[in-house]
Design a protein around this motif. Structure first.
Motif, PDB file in Angstrom:
ATOM      1  N   GLU A 255       0.685  -1.371  -0.220  1.00  0.00           N
ATOM      2  CA  GLU A 255       0.078  -0.004   0.057  1.00  0.00           C
ATOM      3  C   GLU A 255       0.768   1.228   0.034  1.00  0.00           C
ATOM      4  OE1 GLU A 255      -2.268  -3.573   1.564  1.00  0.00           O
ATOM      5  OE2 GLU A 255      -0.276  -2.574   2.110  1.00  0.00           O
ATOM      6  N   GLY A 256       0.316   2.218  -0.682  1.00  0.00           N
ATOM      7  CA  GLY A 256       1.221   3.581  -0.670  1.00  0.00           C
ATOM      8  C   GLY A 256       0.937   4.617   0.930  1.00  0.00           C
ATOM      9  N   MET A 257       1.892   5.251   0.783  1.00  0.00           N
ATOM     10  CA  MET A 257       1.818   6.168   2.052  1.00  0.00           C
ATOM     11  C   MET A 257       2.199   7.543   1.761  1.00  0.00           C
ATOM     12  SD  MET A 257       3.809   3.931   4.757  1.00  0.00           S
ATOM     13  CE  MET A 257       5.414   3.840   3.938  1.00  0.00           C
ATOM     14  N   ASP A 258       1.512   8.464   2.293  1.00  0.00           N
ATOM     15  CA  ASP A 258       1.926   9.991   2.014  1.00  0.00           C
ATOM     16  C   ASP A 258       3.169  10.192   2.836  1.00  0.00           C
ATOM     17  OD1 ASP A 258       1.641  10.451   4.803  1.00  0.00           O
ATOM     18  OD2 ASP A 258      -0.436  11.283   4.539  1.00  0.00           O
ATOM     19  N   ASP A 259       3.831  11.431   2.525  1.00  0.00           N
ATOM     20  CA  ASP A 259       4.959  11.589   2.821  1.00  0.00           C
ATOM     21  C   ASP A 259       5.268  11.883   4.533  1.00  0.00           C
ATOM     22  OD1 ASP A 259       5.962  11.864   0.446  1.00  0.00           O
ATOM     23  OD2 ASP A 259       5.660  14.266   0.241  1.00  0.00           O
ATOM     24  N   ASP A 260       4.312  12.071   5.201  1.00  0.00           N
ATOM     25  CA  ASP A 260       4.453  12.187   6.495  1.00  0.00           C
ATOM     26  C   ASP A 260       4.428  10.700   7.137  1.00  0.00           C
ATOM     27  OD1 ASP A 260       4.414  13.766   9.180  1.00  0.00           O
ATOM     28  OD2 ASP A 260       2.138  13.136   9.373  1.00  0.00           O
ATOM     29  N   MET A 261       3.327  10.068   6.615  1.00  0.00           N
ATOM     30  CA  MET A 261       3.485   8.588   7.337  1.00  0.00           C
ATOM     31  C   MET A 261       4.546   7.825   6.834  1.00  0.00           C
ATOM     32  SD  MET A 261       0.271   5.688   6.727  1.00  0.00           S
ATOM     33  CE  MET A 261      -1.107   6.633   7.572  1.00  0.00           C
ATOM     34  N   PHE A 262       5.178   8.117   5.752  1.00  0.00           N
ATOM     35  CA  PHE A 262       6.343   7.395   5.089  1.00  0.00           C
ATOM     36  C   PHE A 262       7.506   7.868   6.276  1.00  0.00           C
ATOM     37  CE2 PHE A 262      10.452   7.471   2.771  1.00  0.00           C
ATOM     38  CZ  PHE A 262      10.418   6.214   2.631  1.00  0.00           C
ATOM     39  N   SER A 263       7.586   8.972   6.650  1.00  0.00           N
ATOM     40  CA  SER A 263       8.631   9.485   7.483  1.00  0.00           C
ATOM     41  C   SER A 263       8.532   8.878   8.692  1.00  0.00           C
ATOM     42  CB  SER A 263       8.695  11.155   7.690  1.00  0.00           C
ATOM     43  OG  SER A 263       9.438  11.517   8.501  1.00  0.00           O
ATOM     44  N   ASP A 264       7.406   9.052   9.335  1.00  0.00           N
ATOM     45  CA  ASP A 264       7.072   8.381  10.707  1.00  0.00           C
ATOM     46  C   ASP A 264       7.479   6.857  10.622  1.00  0.00           C
ATOM     47  OD1 ASP A 264       6.224  10.490  11.770  1.00  0.00           O
ATOM     48  OD2 ASP A 264       4.082  10.142  11.434  1.00  0.00           O
ATOM     49  N   ALA A 265       7.093   6.147   9.620  1.00  0.00           N
ATOM     50  CA  ALA A 265       7.499   4.915   9.349  1.00  0.00           C
ATOM     51  C   ALA A 265       8.848   4.374   9.363  1.00  0.00           C
ATOM     52  CB  ALA A 265       6.818   4.150   7.985  1.00  0.00           C
ATOM     53  N   CYS A 266       9.626   5.378   8.740  1.00  0.00           N
ATOM     54  CA  CYS A 266      11.195   5.166   8.484  1.00  0.00           C
ATOM     55  C   CYS A 266      11.819   5.375  10.004  1.00  0.00           C
ATOM     56  CB  CYS A 266      11.802   6.203   7.499  1.00  0.00           C
ATOM     57  SG  CYS A 266      11.538   5.966   5.807  1.00  0.00           S
ATOM     58  N   GLU A 267      11.344   6.173  10.835  1.00  0.00           N
ATOM     59  CA  GLU A 267      11.770   6.416  12.146  1.00  0.00           C
ATOM     60  C   GLU A 267      11.329   5.208  12.941  1.00  0.00           C
ATOM     61  OE1 GLU A 267      10.400  10.276  13.450  1.00  0.00           O
ATOM     62  OE2 GLU A 267      12.190  11.362  12.548  1.00  0.00           O
ATOM     63  N   LEU A 268      10.081   4.679  12.878  1.00  0.00           N
ATOM     64  CA  LEU A 268       9.760   3.481  13.736  1.00  0.00           C
ATOM     65  C   LEU A 268      10.434   2.409  13.282  1.00  0.00           C
ATOM     66  CD1 LEU A 268       5.944   4.289  13.909  1.00  0.00           C
ATOM     67  CD2 LEU A 268       7.745   4.295  15.741  1.00  0.00           C
ATOM     68  N   VAL A 269      10.699   2.122  12.023  1.00  0.00           N
ATOM     69  CA  VAL A 269      11.697   1.094  11.532  1.00  0.00           C
ATOM     70  C   VAL A 269      12.958   1.018  12.267  1.00  0.00           C
ATOM     71  CG1 VAL A 269      12.601  -0.042   9.693  1.00  0.00           C
ATOM     72  CG2 VAL A 269      10.205   0.358   9.534  1.00  0.00           C
ATOM     73  N   THR A 270      13.537   2.315  12.096  1.00  0.00           N
ATOM     74  CA  THR A 270      14.774   2.643  12.878  1.00  0.00           C
ATOM     75  C   THR A 270      14.888   2.147  14.217  1.00  0.00           C
ATOM     76  OG1 THR A 270      15.207   4.247  11.471  1.00  0.00           O
ATOM     77  CG2 THR A 270      16.751   4.130  13.355  1.00  0.00           C
TER      78      THR A 270
END
Length: 315
Positions: A255-270
């Protein structure tokens, strides 16, 4: 946790989204958001201290009481005014159940009996001390009015109390010499761990059925659950498995994500990546293995994972 940046973003956005159709629900979500922002600062202070030392000054007690009071008030508002009205709001339903688990997570960290984390102030006599001059009431079976919390009354007049400013000192009639009675006055000292764990499992089941693998709200829930397993249940291997599985689900999501959700997902994956390695090479401690010096082991490893900027509160 109830104070995480991701949860706060969703609280604000969902409060605006439901306002045209349910102004009362919107108001309660905004109140919980304000409480969450206040609670976030208190939790950061507690994390920096690592251990609330009541022998040095009154500041630790005040911080401890403030955290417990804010968490209790947030839970009251959530259970009385939000959970009954989530309806078909998918993200709101997941967030509400996640926040309930988060508030109980705070109770386990700071006010559990027996103590399972070095974060709280040890009050071994709270459970046996009289509460506000009354004898402790025996545990009663629930009569169909909700979940039995072992004598915890979350439906009293707490929700009508003003949240502005919070308690700046002990309640009338108490002082810090009565710290044990004060703690019991705010919240009964019982074992919140099984209840918290059950609510986490319930929230995860709902999130897994309603949200895709890379949804930042789902990641926030899984991140906190991994921290809960590590710091409270002391099942380090299970915590690492949750982190590893969650990262795999993120990469498998289409599924696609907007920029804000993508940024949060990157930080949480870290953060989850650090949790995958947390505690490796140290002595493994599990609550299920029987009596062991769990708080001592946790005290040594609680600072192992250092989240990126903006994610100071992975719990």
């Amino acid at each position: 946790m109830a104070s995480s940046e991701v949860d706060q973003k969703f609280l604000g956005r969902l409060a605006r989204d439901v306002e045209p159709n349910n102004s009362h629900l919107s108001q309660m979500l905004f109140k919980i958001l304000g409480l969450s922002i206040n609670l976030s600062g208190q939790l950061v202070k507690a994390r920096k201290q690592r251990r609330l030392d009541s022998s040095k000054s009154t500041h630790s007690w005040e911080l401890y009481f403030h955290i417990i009071w804010l968490s209790r008030e947030g839970l009251v508002m959530l259970e009385q005014y939000v959970l009954p009205m989530v309806g078909d709001h998918v993200e709101l339903k997941v967030l509400a159940h996640k926040l309930r688990a988060s508030f109980y997570h705070i109770f386990v960290l700071f006010h559990n009996n027996p103590q399972v984390s070095p974060m709280g102030i040890s009050t071994p006599e709270v459970n046996s001390a009289p509460t506000m001059g009354r004898s402790p009431e025996p545990h009663k079976l629930d009569k169909g009015k909700g979940v039995d919390r072992g004598g915890i009354d979350m439906t009293s007049g707490y929700a009508n109390m003003s949240l502005e400013g919070g308690p700046v000192g002990p309640p009338p009639g108490f002082d810090l010499q009565d710290s044990e009675q004060l703690a019991s006055f705010l919240l009964p000292s019982v074992d919140y761990l099984p209840t918290a764990h059950g609510y986490f499992k319930e929230a995860i089941a709902i999130a897994d059925s309603l949200l895709w693998g890379s949804h930042s709200l789902r990641l926030s829930l899984k991140t906190e659950y991994a921290a809960f397993l590590y710091e409270c249940v002391h099942d380090h291997e299970a915590s690492r498995r949750v982190a590893k599985k969650t990262i795999a689900e993120v990469y498998e999501a289409t599924e696609g994500m907007d920029d804000d959700m993508f940024s949060d997902a990157c930080e949480l994956v870290t953060v989850l990546g650090k949790m995958m390695k947390r505690g490796l090479g140290t002595q493994k401690t599990s609550r299920s293995t029987g009596p062991s010096p769990a708080p001592q082991a946790t005290s040594e490893s609680v600072a192992t994972a250092v989240p990126p900027a903006g994610m100071e509160n992975p719990i």
